[in-house]
Design a protein around this motif. Structure first.
Motif, PDB file in Angstrom:
ATOM      1  N   SER A  83      10.657   1.492 -81.835  1.00 29.45           N
ATOM      2  CA  SER A  83      12.174   0.826 -82.155  1.00 29.45           C
ATOM      3  C   SER A  83      12.053  -0.862 -81.555  1.00 29.45           C
ATOM      4  N   HIS A 112      24.253  -7.125 -80.312  1.00 25.08           N
ATOM      5  CA  HIS A 112      24.045  -5.656 -80.393  1.00 25.08           C
ATOM      6  C   HIS A 112      23.717  -5.038 -78.883  1.00 25.08           C
ATOM      7  N   PHE A 162      23.963  -8.363 -86.252  1.00 22.56           N
ATOM      8  CA  PHE A 162      24.256  -7.190 -86.964  1.00 22.56           C
ATOM      9  C   PHE A 162      25.630  -7.133 -87.504  1.00 22.56           C
ATOM     10  N   ASP A 187      14.950 -11.027 -80.826  1.00 23.26           N
ATOM     11  CA  ASP A 187      15.184  -9.590 -81.306  1.00 23.26           C
ATOM     12  C   ASP A 187      15.467  -9.876 -82.770  1.00 23.26           C
ATOM     13  N   ASN A 211      12.087  -3.454 -85.908  1.00 24.92           N
ATOM     14  CA  ASN A 211      11.772  -1.897 -86.215  1.00 24.92           C
ATOM     15  C   ASN A 211      11.440  -1.703 -87.418  1.00 24.92           C
ATOM     16  N   LYS A 214      14.648  -0.513 -90.684  1.00 29.99           N
ATOM     17  CA  LYS A 214      15.676  -1.347 -91.259  1.00 29.99           C
ATOM     18  C   LYS A 214      15.369  -1.859 -92.725  1.00 29.99           C
TER      19      LYS A 214
HETATM   20  C1  LIG Z   1      20.249  -7.023 -83.625  1.00 30.92           C
HETATM   21  C2  LIG Z   1      19.830  -5.493 -83.561  1.00 30.92           C
HETATM   22  N1  LIG Z   1      19.023  -5.212 -82.284  1.00 30.92           N
HETATM   23  C3  LIG Z   1      18.582  -3.959 -81.875  1.00 30.92           C
HETATM   24  C4  LIG Z   1      19.164  -3.020 -82.795  1.00 30.92           C
HETATM   25  C5  LIG Z   1      18.475  -1.560 -82.485  1.00 30.92           C
HETATM   26  O1  LIG Z   1      17.346  -1.217 -83.296  1.00 30.92           O
HETATM   27  P1  LIG Z   1      16.488   0.133 -82.769  1.00 30.92           P
HETATM   28  O2  LIG Z   1      17.394   1.205 -83.387  1.00 30.92           O
HETATM   29  O3  LIG Z   1      15.278   0.027 -83.696  1.00 30.92           O
HETATM   30  O4  LIG Z   1      16.276   0.289 -81.291  1.00 30.92           O
HETATM   31  C6  LIG Z   1      19.778  -3.014 -84.031  1.00 30.92           C
HETATM   32  C7  LIG Z   1      20.119  -2.118 -84.837  1.00 30.92           C
HETATM   33  O5  LIG Z   1      20.972  -2.040 -85.611  1.00 30.92           O
HETATM   34  C8  LIG Z   1      20.305  -4.458 -84.157  1.00 30.92           C
HETATM   35  O6  LIG Z   1      20.937  -4.753 -85.409  1.00 30.92           O
END
Ligand SMILES: Cc1ncc(COP(=O)(O)O)c(C=O)c1O
Length: 382
Positions: A83, A112, A162, A187, A211, A214
């Motif tokens: 992830s 996030h 996000f 990220d 990840n 998405k």
């Molecule tokens: C900017 C951001 N970072 C991290 C994540 C978390 O991702 P993961 O579920 O792959 O850990 C998200 C999930 O929506 C996100 O939008």
């Protein structure tokens, strides 16, 4: 290949309108099949046999190669994770810092949780400095320049947000940090596979995490951690095991990257699906995908703005946003709106901008203009 054909036929649709791709996207049928094919061959070869071992090794190599094309890095800089969160924690818990170090993050309660909590866990050990942000999520580059000093160990950003879909000026920040040789973490969960160009050579970051499930249309439980080869030394691996290290003359020695950061077996069937999806997206062309996504997002924004009582969030300028469209309806609880829409087979999501709840639609290239218009009709009825 391009997007002139009805690309939605490549995906498993069952009459639902799915606009929650910023959370988890649909997978192409061909990628689902690639996972099944992988498992069948793996079993046929005898899972723990040297032939199966070579088969897996080859698959991992192909996956790293495809991902390296995507973000323009070297295959050995691609570490396969589960992830985005995994990669954030690999840096937050692994980066070698001094007690006098500081880390700069962005408007934490606008971030996030996955790219916020791992840094907050470090408060007390190092100083956490927080950039101020406006409602869209943008910060002032001037403030960043004033915040960095000789004790800055890391700057942390999300490439796109996000909640509002805003694309942050990650390349400008990379230039600023490069002048002072400050480590930089991105990220990119909300950009890889969604916007045209995520190029680590332009961003100039040391670390990046995203990840597979998405915008890359891969399976759940797959992720990528990019670690610049020269920056591998800055990180202490969080785990050690037979795949990542050797014990020699009474000492533990880590293997070369990427093995150094990959102790133990991973979700190889998932990696097979991810590889198939990345190859599929590369063939469609990330530029074409971006164009289609923005066309759909613009249509939704335009139609929503004609409805009285609708408030749109996020940047106006196309080049500053992804295909996330966040909005609210006057006197309507976003949770209830989303619940009611789901009863009509329309899947959207609720997210927060600071503490304000909003409705989030996130279109991907396989969505159709007719679906957007159906969503508009359903919202009008409310
Ligand atoms: C900017 C951001 N970072 C991290 C994540 C978390 O991702 P993961 O579920 O792959 O850990 C998200 C999930 O929506 C996100 O939008």
């Amino acid at each position: 290949m391009n997007l002139d054909y009805d690309v939605s036929q490549d995906f498993p649709f069952k009459g639902r309108i799915y606009l929650n791709n910023a959370s988890t996207s649909l997978m192409p049928i061909s990628s689902i099949k690639a996972m099944t094919d992988f498992l069948v061959t793996y079993n046929e070869l005898g899972p723990d046999s040297s032939t199966a071992d070579n088969f897996v090794r080859e698959k991992l190599f192909l996956a790293r190669k495809a991902i390296s094309h995507l973000i323009k890095c070297k295959p050995e800089e691609v570490i396969l994770t589960q992830s985005t969160t995994d990669g954030v924690n690999m840096v937050a818990s692994g980066l070698k810092l001094k007690s006098t170090s500081n880390i700069i993050i962005r408007g934490s309660n606008h971030e996030h949780p996955a790219n916020h909590y791992p840094w907050i866990r470090l408060s007390g050990k190092v100083q956490i400095r927080n950039l101020d942000v406006n409602e869209i999520g943008f910060f002032e580059l001037e403030q960043l320049k004033q915040m960095v000093d000789t004790n800055t160990g890391l700057v942390v950003l999300s490439h796109a947000l996000f909640n509002t879909g805003a694309i942050l000026p990650v390349e400008e920040v990379g230039k600023i940090l490069g002048e002072s040789n400050i480590s930089y973490f991105i990220d990119s969960a909300q950009t890889v596979g969604c916007i045209a160009d995520v190029d680590i050579n332009k961003i100039k970051c040391n670390f990046m995490s995203f990840n597979g499930s998405k915008w890359l249309c891969g399976p759940m439980g797959t992720g990528v951690f990019y670690c610049k080869k020269e920056s591998g030394e800055l990180l202490e691996p969080l785990q050690a095991g037979g795949e990542s290290a050797i014990f020699y003359e009474g000492k533990l020695a880590y293997k070369e990257m990427p093995a150094k950061f990959q102790a133990g077996f991973r979700n190889w069937a998932g990696v097979a699906g991810l590889e198939a999806s990345v190859v599929y997206l590369l063939r469609l062309g990330l530029g074409n995908i971006r164009q289609k996504n923005i066309k759909l997002a613009n249509l939704l924004r335009e139609e929503l703005s004609k409805i009285s009582g609708v408030t749109l969030y996020g940047p106006e300028e196309v080049e500053k946003r992804t295909s996330i469209v966040s909005f609210s309806l006057q006197n309507q609880d976003p949770e209830i709106v989303v619940e009611r829409l789901e009863k009509e087979s329309i899947v959207l999501a609720v997210r927060e901008i600071f503490s304000k709840k909003v409705i989030r639609a996130s279109m991907h290239f396989f969505n159709r203009e007719s679906e957007i218009l159906k969503v508009i009709e359903a919202i009008k009825k409310m």
